[in-house]
Design a protein around this motif. Structure first.
Motif, mmCIF file in Angstrom:
data_model
loop_
_atom_site.group_PDB
_atom_site.id
_atom_site.type_symbol
_atom_site.label_atom_id
_atom_site.label_comp_id
_atom_site.label_asym_id
_atom_site.label_seq_id
_atom_site.Cartn_x
_atom_site.Cartn_y
_atom_site.Cartn_z
ATOM 1 N N MET A 441 60.390 -0.387 17.783
ATOM 2 C CA MET A 441 59.986 -1.308 17.238
ATOM 3 C C MET A 441 59.968 -0.568 15.930
ATOM 4 S SD MET A 441 58.364 -3.497 18.374
ATOM 5 C CE MET A 441 57.852 -4.192 17.257
ATOM 6 N N ALA A 445 60.599 -2.481 11.965
ATOM 7 C CA ALA A 445 59.738 -2.510 10.766
ATOM 8 C C ALA A 445 60.802 -2.246 9.648
ATOM 9 C CB ALA A 445 58.602 -1.338 11.407
ATOM 10 N N THR A 730 50.502 -3.540 15.900
ATOM 11 C CA THR A 730 51.666 -4.128 16.486
ATOM 12 C C THR A 730 52.617 -3.283 16.363
ATOM 13 O OG1 THR A 730 51.425 -5.989 16.028
ATOM 14 C CG2 THR A 730 53.679 -5.789 16.742
ATOM 15 N N THR A 731 53.213 -2.012 15.597
ATOM 16 C CA THR A 731 53.107 -0.794 15.374
ATOM 17 C C THR A 731 53.260 0.801 15.692
ATOM 18 O OG1 THR A 731 53.013 -1.015 12.959
ATOM 19 C CG2 THR A 731 55.461 -1.892 13.279
ATOM 20 N N GLY A 785 54.583 1.379 8.961
ATOM 21 C CA GLY A 785 55.718 1.866 9.419
ATOM 22 C C GLY A 785 56.413 3.227 9.420
ATOM 23 N N SER A 788 53.788 4.757 12.192
ATOM 24 C CA SER A 788 54.011 4.422 13.051
ATOM 25 C C SER A 788 54.856 5.656 13.600
ATOM 26 C CB SER A 788 55.071 2.855 13.451
ATOM 27 O OG SER A 788 55.892 2.768 12.321
#
Length: 962
Positions: A441, A445, A730-731, A785, A788
């Motif tokens: 993930m 990203a 989501t990240t 990003g 994350s």
């Protein structure tokens, strides 16, 4: 004999221009020349033309033309709206009579006169609508503004509303001359030559492979996600080379029909550009439609939709009625949810800015497919390996291990096997594939953002945005009013403008930053309140009468706390919007884009902290600083801090993520579509009650559009914010909840059609705006990003049991020193991860009401708890063991290695993926070359034609080339 018209035209050409009226010494004088053209039918005989009648007609036209000067005294006299010309339901023209002579004798379709998209003549298309109320006191400003609109050459008609006689609609139409003039000033790119596509040379081997692939594709379905090419219109500008429009080189452009050469979105944008530069009062800053909307002179301003989005006839048999109908059928309809978006048609109807949003949303949704697939694979891997998991087996079989109470007094002793279900659920999300998924993930990203750059470059090329630069923005009226006394020269325009001192700007930024910090403290206080609620209610639920709640007190506490947290989040969001608006206005940004960027950053920061603060608490603080039995840490020396479940804290984090994500997306979808639907339904209901169904269907288009909801005051802010926050979910914590990409994918498939339906059917048509990218949101995505990577490293190292299991397998388990870490190496892990506590060492306020005799028939002497501590009879009772320090060192090492490894991969991917595709770079170079060649050939052809005409007329010329 010579026609009297010839003498009239000669006398008219010799009259002084309007610009000569201005007196000396006037500064910033803007004179708008009215170019009047009169078309005379060829069948009119010369004897029928009366010179005096034409002169009287010209004088009547001149009466309607009043050009506003900054210092002209005539404007100071009181003026009134031409409301005496208005009739309920009847069109009343105040446009130039010259435009009427153009259409005399021509047949106009009756449909144009009745569909509400044209003037009364049926030929002048409505490009823009202004709405005001007759009871509004700003009459003089509005009258001056409308006179100057007519002076710019824009034609105008007024009509009163059918439902409210106080509401007046002002319909505006820009003739060809005005469109051409301002299209050249605005550098509007228009098509001038069709594109020529060249096929690249292929080797024979590659041709054979392509033949085999095409033969294989013949057995597959015919690309069901692609739209039917026969349904979409031929968008000519996408198949042609374009260049900035120029009236001197008008012969270069492909003009089949002057009325349709500029599409409706471009026409509205040109008219809006003019309205933003028309004065309404004396003074250099009394200019523009936005100021009139802000002070209430006009109630609304919007371009028209292109008719109804529904049709009695099928689009497959009769075709689309208009572009709005086509967008509804092939984009906003739920039946086409699986098909690609017609982005070129969206851009043509709504403009590049909205088109880019839907292009980004579609790209984001498409990129979620691999992430959702891998996340689902990780979850299914946990399901398939559930029966082989040694840890969950030991938990389910540990009937002889008695755990210490998780709260004071009312919580009973419990067997470890009672948490068997939670241990199995935890394995579904926390298994051997979790680390791989977290790395994937983080890389995903980066790949998503890098490939979006390439996708954006292709879209910018196709939509002629490569060389487009934003115009010099106007200063906000609030900034002008605040700093009008102090001016300095603008280095770009060379004109004086209001100036904000550096000290004043810094002081305002400091106050704004303090306000942001205070609101973040409010969020922390709300989280603290949730923590206290969890601590208090876990004891309450443990003493509850219902056995279901009593036996699952911790789950009930977590679930109710998440729901209360969600309510607090939604309430605080309303407060944050007002605070962000206040702080942004306090900063006094100079331009609208600066205001939008500042407001966007504050709102994102507020909502991100508000939405994720509780999640951060559960992930990194819950159960970390509780102490141990006999020496618990307490809040205000009263409430004992909450502990994790015997099976771990990851189950709490999964519940938090799942409930917040589902409730947030459901609420957003309701507010986006449900709220406008209810408002529009209520408006239609009132109209049906007052005028009946038949009368409502006969309303003109401007009346229907006025009854729709206006677009959000912040533009696309809410749409972007919702998706960016979802991207964060989501990240950022995806290692704890691998199903987050799947939920986001399902939501986005619905979100695209919801937004499309809202734009096409529930909102007024927004003004078509241009933009090169998604703006400040891209920088926010890059920041998420990076964050994350850090959070997923901490989730794996701190929240999950991945590192403790790894340390046990390699150092303390049956396979210690053998370099293996299979399931057989995890035998005895549960017992090794639990410490022993002497029940007699409980504090008085922590001692449970039961003595545990129900387990063995006699009072318990020992209980177990999750930690790495020495037994009570060791030299240092309840001190940390060596295994604790090994686990801590492994966690820190994993965080450092994971972050550096993933960041290296991210930067390597960013370096290897160019921002511009190679084929696009070659196409751009070739197009530039071809455009220069085409321009040269067209100019050469024109010069040769002029040379032939000179020869034919016998005029002398120099022997210049060519």
């Amino acid at each position: 004999p010579e026609s009297p018209l010839a003498g009239f035209s000669t006398a008219l050409s010799q009259t002084p221009s309007i610009s000569s009226i201005s007196s000396e010494g006037r500064e910033d004088l803007q004179v708008n020349r009215l170019e009047t053209q009169i078309w005379i039918k060829p069948d009119i005989q010369k004897t029928d033309v009366d010179f005096s009648e034409i002169l009287n007609a010209i004088q009547e036209i001149a009466k309607d033309v009043n050009i506003f000067f900054d210092e002209l005294e005539g404007v100071n006299s009181p003026s009134k709206d031409d409301d005496s010309l208005l009739h309920h339901g009847n069109l009343t023209s105040t446009s130039d009579d010259a435009s009427r002579l153009e259409v005399v004798g021509e047949e106009v379709p009756d449909k144009n006169k009745t569909n509400g998209l044209y003037f009364r003549d049926g030929k002048c298309r409505i490009d823009y609508i202004l709405v005001y109320r007759k009871s509004n006191p700003q009459t003089e400003k509005r009258e001056v503004f409308e006179r100057n609109i007519r002076a710019e050459g824009i034609q105008m008609e007024k009509e009163s509303s059918l439902t409210n006689s106080d509401i007046i609609f002002v319909k505006l139409h820009a003739p060809w001359e005005v469109l051409g003039k301002y299209a050249e000033l605005m550098n509007v790119r228009m098509p001038f030559r069709r594109k020529i596509y060249y096929l690249h040379r292929r080797y024979k081997f590659m041709n054979r492979i392509e033949k085999q692939i095409s033969r294989f594709r013949g057995w597959l379905p015919r690309k069901p996600m692609k739209l039917d090419k026969e349904t979409l219109p031929d968008l000519e500008e996408n198949d042609c080379y374009t260049a900035p429009f120029s009236q001197q080189r008008i012969h270069h452009f492909i003009i089949h029909n002057k009325d349709t050469f500029f599409n409706n979105a471009t026409r509205s944008r040109i008219v809006h550009h003019i309205l933003q530069r028309v004065k309404y009062e004396e003074g250099k800053n009394k200019i523009g439609l936005n100021r009139l909307l802000s002070n209430g002179s006009y109630e609304a301003a919007f371009p028209l939709h292109e008719g109804s989005y529904r049709s009695k006839n099928s689009i497959r048999t009769h075709g689309a009625e208009n572009h709005r109908h086509l967008l509804y059928e092939c984009w906003a309809s739920w039946g086409v949810w699986y098909k690609y978006q017609p982005l070129d048609l969206v851009r043509r109807y709504f403009g590049e800015k909205i088109g880019l949003y839907f292009a980004w949303l579609g790209w984001y949704t498409g990129m979620l497919f691999p992430a959702a697939f891998i996340g689902l694979f990780v979850f299914l891997y946990g399901v398939t390996t559930l029966n082989h998991c040694q840890v969950s087996k030991e938990v389910c079989q540990a009937t002889d291990i008695i755990m210490c109470p998780i709260c004071d007094k009312y919580c009973p002793f419990m067997r470890l096997s009672d948490s068997c279900v939670y241990a199995k659920v935890t394995h579904l999300f926390d298994n051997g594939a979790t680390v791989f998924f977290a790395v994937f993930m983080a890389v995903w990203a980066t790949v998503f953002l890098e490939f979006w750059k390439r996708r954006r470059a292709v879209i910018a090329y196709d939509w002629d945005l490569i060389d487009w630069e934003e115009e010099e923005e106007e200063i906000r009226p609030q900034f002008e009013a605040k700093y009008s006394k102090k001016e300095r020269m603008n280095p770009i325009s060379g004109k004086p403008e209001p100036y904000q001192a550096f000290a004043d700007k810094c002081s305002r930024l400091i106050v704004s930053a303090s306000g942001i910090f205070f609101m973040i403290c409010v969020v922390i206080a709300a989280v603290f309140g949730i923590v206290i609620y969890r601590v208090v209610t876990v004891s309450t639920f443990a003493a509850f009468k219902w056995a279901l709640i009593r036996n699952n007190s911790q789950v009930a506490t977590t679930g109710t706390a998440v729901c209360i947290n969600f309510c607090i989040i939604m309430l605080l969001n309303v407060l944050y919007e007002k605070v962000a608006l206040f702080l942004t206005n306090l900063e006094q940004p100079r331009t609208e884009s600066e205001w939008e960027n500042s407001f966007t950053l504050k709102m994102f920061l507020f909502q991100f902290v508000n939405l994720n603060s509780s999640t951060f608490y559960i992930a990194f603080f819950l159960g970390r600083f509780t102490g141990h039995p006999g020496a618990y840490l307490r809040l205000i020396n009263r409430w004992r801090l909450e502990e994790c479940h015997p099976s771990g804290c990851l189950i709490d984090l999964c519940m938090q993520m799942g409930i917040i994500m589902v409730l947030k997306q459901t609420w957003n979808n309701f507010m986006e579509l449900g709220y406008p639907l209810i408002q529009n339904w209520w408006t239609r209901r009132k109209l049906r009650q007052e005028y009946g169904t038949q009368r409502k269907t006969s309303f003109p288009q401007w009346e229907k559009d006025y009854n729709l909801q206006p677009m959000n005051a912040y533009g696309l802010f809410d749409e972007y914010l919702e998706m960016i926050l979802q991207f964060g979910f989501t990240t950022i914590f995806v290692a704890a909840f691998p199903l987050a990409p799947l939920l986001a994918l399902l939501n986005n498939i619905i979100e695209i059609r919801l937004d499309a339906y809202k734009f096409v059917t529930q909102w007024r048509r927004p003004l078509a705006s241009r933009a090169k990218d998604i703006g400040i949101w891209y920088g926010i995505l890059e920041g998420i990003g990076i964050l994350s990577v850090i959070t997923n490293a901490f989730v794996i190292a701190v929240t999950s049991d991945f590192i403790p299991r790894l340390v046990y397998a390699y150092k303390y388990g049956p396979c210690a020193g053998q370099g293996e870490a299979g399931q057989k190496c995890m035998v005895g892990y549960v017992n090794a991860s639990l410490s022993v506590f002497l029940v007699s060492d409980f504090e008085n306020r922590s001692e449970p009401t039961s003595n545990g005799s129900e387990f063995s028939g006699s009072p318990l002497k020992y209980c177990r708890y999750r930690d790495y501590r020495d037994p009570p009879h060791s030299p240092v009772p309840y001190g940390y063991t060596l295994q604790f320090w090994h686990v801590l060192a492994a966690r820190l090492a994993f965080i450092i290695v994971f972050e550096h490894l993933v960041f290296c991969i991210k930067h390597l991917i960013s370096y290897l993926i160019p921002d511009l595709p190679k084929d696009l770079r070659d196409r751009m170079r070739r197009e530039k070359y071809l455009i220069q060649e085409m321009m040269y050939e067209a100019e050469l052809e024109r010069l040769q034609k002029e040379r032939k005409e000179r020869k034919k007329n016998g005029k002398s010329y120099h022997n210049e080339w060519p």
